[in-house]
Structures are given as C-alpha cells and as structure tokens.
Design an enzyme around this catalytic site. Structure first.
Site, mmCIF file in Angstrom:
data_model
loop_
_atom_site.group_PDB
_atom_site.id
_atom_site.type_symbol
_atom_site.label_atom_id
_atom_site.label_comp_id
_atom_site.label_asym_id
_atom_site.label_seq_id
_atom_site.Cartn_x
_atom_site.Cartn_y
_atom_site.Cartn_z
ATOM 1 N N ASP A 27 32.442 35.594 46.514
ATOM 2 C CA ASP A 27 32.967 36.958 46.440
ATOM 3 C C ASP A 27 34.303 36.915 45.688
ATOM 4 O O ASP A 27 34.322 36.944 44.462
ATOM 5 C CB ASP A 27 33.096 37.492 47.867
ATOM 6 C CG ASP A 27 33.534 38.941 47.941
ATOM 7 O OD1 ASP A 27 33.483 39.633 46.917
ATOM 8 O OD2 ASP A 27 33.916 39.391 49.043
ATOM 9 N N PHE B 241 28.406 45.059 50.784
ATOM 10 C CA PHE B 241 28.416 44.016 51.805
ATOM 11 C C PHE B 241 26.993 43.803 52.270
ATOM 12 O O PHE B 241 26.299 44.731 52.655
ATOM 13 C CB PHE B 241 29.327 44.394 52.974
ATOM 14 C CG PHE B 241 29.632 43.208 53.835
ATOM 15 C CD1 PHE B 241 30.658 42.337 53.501
ATOM 16 C CD2 PHE B 241 28.865 42.929 54.959
ATOM 17 C CE1 PHE B 241 30.916 41.205 54.267
ATOM 18 C CE2 PHE B 241 29.121 41.803 55.735
ATOM 19 C CZ PHE B 241 30.148 40.940 55.390
ATOM 20 N N ARG C 214 22.261 37.108 60.938
ATOM 21 C CA ARG C 214 21.975 35.904 60.146
ATOM 22 C C ARG C 214 20.496 35.541 60.145
ATOM 23 O O ARG C 214 20.004 34.930 59.209
ATOM 24 C CB ARG C 214 22.734 34.691 60.712
ATOM 25 C CG ARG C 214 24.230 34.713 60.516
ATOM 26 C CD ARG C 214 24.789 33.327 60.832
ATOM 27 N NE ARG C 214 26.218 33.332 61.103
ATOM 28 C CZ ARG C 214 27.174 33.276 60.169
ATOM 29 N NH1 ARG C 214 26.850 33.243 58.905
ATOM 30 N NH2 ARG C 214 28.447 33.272 60.500
ATOM 31 N N LYS D 21 28.597 37.510 43.792
ATOM 32 C CA LYS D 21 29.094 38.897 43.881
ATOM 33 C C LYS D 21 30.281 39.000 42.944
ATOM 34 O O LYS D 21 31.307 38.366 43.144
ATOM 35 C CB LYS D 21 29.471 39.206 45.331
ATOM 36 C CG LYS D 21 29.670 40.672 45.607
ATOM 37 C CD LYS D 21 29.376 41.006 47.051
ATOM 38 C CE LYS D 21 30.612 40.948 47.896
ATOM 39 N NZ LYS D 21 30.331 41.273 49.307
ATOM 40 N N LYS E 29 28.544 28.857 58.159
ATOM 41 C CA LYS E 29 27.176 28.827 58.614
ATOM 42 C C LYS E 29 26.240 29.522 57.624
ATOM 43 O O LYS E 29 25.026 29.395 57.716
ATOM 44 C CB LYS E 29 27.055 29.570 59.968
ATOM 45 C CG LYS E 29 27.888 29.028 61.077
ATOM 46 C CD LYS E 29 27.696 29.935 62.312
ATOM 47 C CE LYS E 29 28.738 29.676 63.339
ATOM 48 N NZ LYS E 29 28.663 30.682 64.444
ATOM 49 N N GLY E 30 26.808 30.287 56.721
ATOM 50 C CA GLY E 30 26.025 31.227 55.912
ATOM 51 C C GLY E 30 24.902 30.614 55.097
ATOM 52 O O GLY E 30 23.924 31.281 54.790
ATOM 53 N N ASP F 155 26.142 37.026 57.544
ATOM 54 C CA ASP F 155 26.420 37.765 58.764
ATOM 55 C C ASP F 155 27.421 38.890 58.567
ATOM 56 O O ASP F 155 28.170 38.918 57.595
ATOM 57 C CB ASP F 155 26.999 36.823 59.824
ATOM 58 C CG ASP F 155 28.474 36.485 59.538
ATOM 59 O OD1 ASP F 155 28.753 36.029 58.408
ATOM 60 O OD2 ASP F 155 29.318 36.702 60.418
ATOM 61 N N GLU G 126 26.350 27.272 48.683
ATOM 62 C CA GLU G 126 27.081 28.361 49.343
ATOM 63 C C GLU G 126 26.187 29.595 49.407
ATOM 64 O O GLU G 126 25.289 29.767 48.577
ATOM 65 C CB GLU G 126 28.386 28.626 48.545
ATOM 66 C CG GLU G 126 29.229 29.788 48.984
ATOM 67 C CD GLU G 126 29.795 29.694 50.396
ATOM 68 O OE1 GLU G 126 29.019 29.528 51.351
ATOM 69 O OE2 GLU G 126 31.029 29.839 50.534
ATOM 70 N N ASP G 127 26.440 30.430 50.392
ATOM 71 C CA ASP G 127 25.647 31.662 50.496
ATOM 72 C C ASP G 127 26.063 32.695 49.448
ATOM 73 O O ASP G 127 25.228 33.264 48.758
ATOM 74 C CB ASP G 127 25.739 32.251 51.916
ATOM 75 C CG ASP G 127 27.178 32.455 52.415
ATOM 76 O OD1 ASP G 127 28.140 32.104 51.691
ATOM 77 O OD2 ASP G 127 27.346 32.961 53.539
HETATM 78 P P1 IMP Z 1 35.272 34.491 49.052
HETATM 79 O O1 IMP Z 1 36.242 33.460 49.487
HETATM 80 O O2 IMP Z 1 35.899 35.861 48.965
HETATM 81 O O3 IMP Z 1 34.503 34.127 47.808
HETATM 82 O O4 IMP Z 1 34.281 34.675 50.250
HETATM 83 C C1 IMP Z 1 33.135 33.980 50.389
HETATM 84 C C2 IMP Z 1 32.703 34.031 51.827
HETATM 85 O O5 IMP Z 1 32.883 35.323 52.392
HETATM 86 C C3 IMP Z 1 31.234 33.731 51.876
HETATM 87 O O6 IMP Z 1 31.035 32.361 52.157
HETATM 88 C C4 IMP Z 1 30.739 34.606 52.992
HETATM 89 O O7 IMP Z 1 30.783 33.903 54.205
HETATM 90 C C5 IMP Z 1 31.711 35.736 53.065
HETATM 91 N N1 IMP Z 1 31.185 36.941 52.401
HETATM 92 C C6 IMP Z 1 31.588 37.496 51.233
HETATM 93 N N2 IMP Z 1 30.874 38.577 50.921
HETATM 94 C C7 IMP Z 1 29.971 38.698 51.912
HETATM 95 C C8 IMP Z 1 28.893 39.650 52.164
HETATM 96 O O8 IMP Z 1 28.608 40.587 51.402
HETATM 97 N N3 IMP Z 1 28.182 39.440 53.310
HETATM 98 C C9 IMP Z 1 28.429 38.412 54.170
HETATM 99 N N4 IMP Z 1 29.395 37.532 53.983
HETATM 100 C C10 IMP Z 1 30.168 37.669 52.862
HETATM 101 MG MG MG Z 2 30.411 31.681 54.175
#
Ligand code: IMP
Ligand code: MG
Length: 175
Positions: A102, A151, A164, A130, A42-43, A158, A98-99
């Site tokens: 990470d 974070f 959100r 990030k 949803k981000g 969220d 994508e939001d």
């Molecule tokens: P990844 O798979 O570790 O790259 O995670 C990405 C997903 O984790 C994103 O689509 C977000 O939904 C969530 N996420 C990662 N870091 C944050 C943050 O700082 N705040 C909120 N959601 C996050």
């Molecule tokens: Mg997400």
C-alpha cells in the site's frame, strides 16, 4: 454468508488464475535454483500456501511477523520485526511473499533489513499492488493484481483480524 456491506472484487477463480501465473513465472525465472519463500504474517498465509503449490521448482518456506504502527487501515511507516525468520538467508535466492503493498513502508523496511543478511538475490512477490497511496518507491517483482484504491479483505487480508478466512476478496464498503 458474507457480510452484505462486502462487495466481491476478486473471485477465488480469478485469484487462482493469478497465483498459477505467478507460480509459473517464478518457476521459469528460478529454473536452476532452490528458492526460499518468506511469507509476511499473517496476511500472506493463504497466498503463500497456494503459491508454494503452484511452483514446479524446489522451495523452502519461512515466515516473518512484523509489527506496524498506525491506524487500522493505514500504516504509519514505523515497522519492526516481531517474529524473525528462522532460516539463514546468506547466499540464498529469497522471495518475500506479501499480501498487499500500500504505502510501501512495510516492504521497504523489511527489504532493507533482509538485504543486510546478504542473500544472493532478494525479490518481492505481492498478491495485490495497491498504487493510489504509495509513499516510497518500492518495486514488486511479481504482482498478482493491481488496484488503485479501496480497502479490501478476504483470502488472508483482514480488517481488525476479521475476514481472513474468506476464499474470495471483497471491497469493504464505507459503512
Ligand atoms: P504499507 O506499509 O502501507 O504498504 O502496508 C502494507 C500492509 O498494510 C499490508 O501488509 C496489509 O497488512 C495492510 N494493508 C494495506 N492495505 C490493506 C487492505 O486494503 N486490506 C487489508 N490490509 C491492508
Ligand atoms: Mg500485512
């Protein structure tokens, strides 16, 4: 009023400036094309709404919902599609919206799954890159803001489904 343990990181004005820039870059790069934006729910719901309106080229919009297993603040690397895209990707110029990237697991998995559907091109646009916890070498073609660690919540992002709706982005303090 926002929770006092939230520290303002990116104001709505800063976000809007970056979204405008991304819209211009994408419109320039795809000047002769009709793109398909695929928002990751949803981000990305606010980001994709603003990004779509910052484009000056024809675009279609679709969404995918992923299930990622892990803790509330860190993903595990196991990602599956919970709600699939409805439009065909074959032969299309597609941009994943994508939001936040990470660890990179979410986007790496989604990228490879969508590539199997033979789009003409597949790029990644993320509001936040990030960098501090990256575990896979995923490359985002379009990046709004870069952040090393922390974070963050608001503007679609969220923590446990809260925050959100906030128009600005905040760092969630260590409570
Ligand atoms: P990844 O798979 O570790 O790259 O995670 C990405 C997903 O984790 C994103 O689509 C977000 O939904 C969530 N996420 C990662 N870091 C944050 C943050 O700082 N705040 C909120 N959601 C996050
Ligand atoms: Mg997400």
């Amino acid at each position: 009023m926002p929770d006092p343990q939230l520290k303002l990181l990116y104001s709505r004005r800063q976000i809007a400036a970056q979204v405008k820039r991304l819209g211009e870059e994408i419109s320039r790069d795809y000047a002769d094309s009709e793109i398909l934006l695929v928002g990751v729910l949803k981000g990305s719901f606010l980001f994709i709404a603003d990004l779509a309106r910052a484009l000056s080229i024809p675009a279609q919009v679709d969404f995918v919902r992923l299930a990622s297993y892990g803790s509330e603040t860190q993903s595990s690397g196991i990602v599956e599609i919970r709600k699939d895209i409805e439009l065909p990707l074959r032969g299309r110029d597609v941009i994943i919206v994508e939001d936040i990237v990470d660890s990179g697991y979410t986007l790496e998995t989604l990228y490879h799954q969508l590539m199997q559907r033979e789009p003409r091109s597949l790029k990644i646009c993320t509001l936040i890159n990030k960098t501090g916890r990256r575990e896979v070498g995923i490359h985002a073609d379009y990046v709004g803001m870069t952040l090393e660690r922390g974070f963050i919540i608001g503007y679609g992002l969220d923590f446990d489904e809260n925050y959100r709706h906030l128009p600005d982005i905040y760092l969630l303090g260590e409570a």
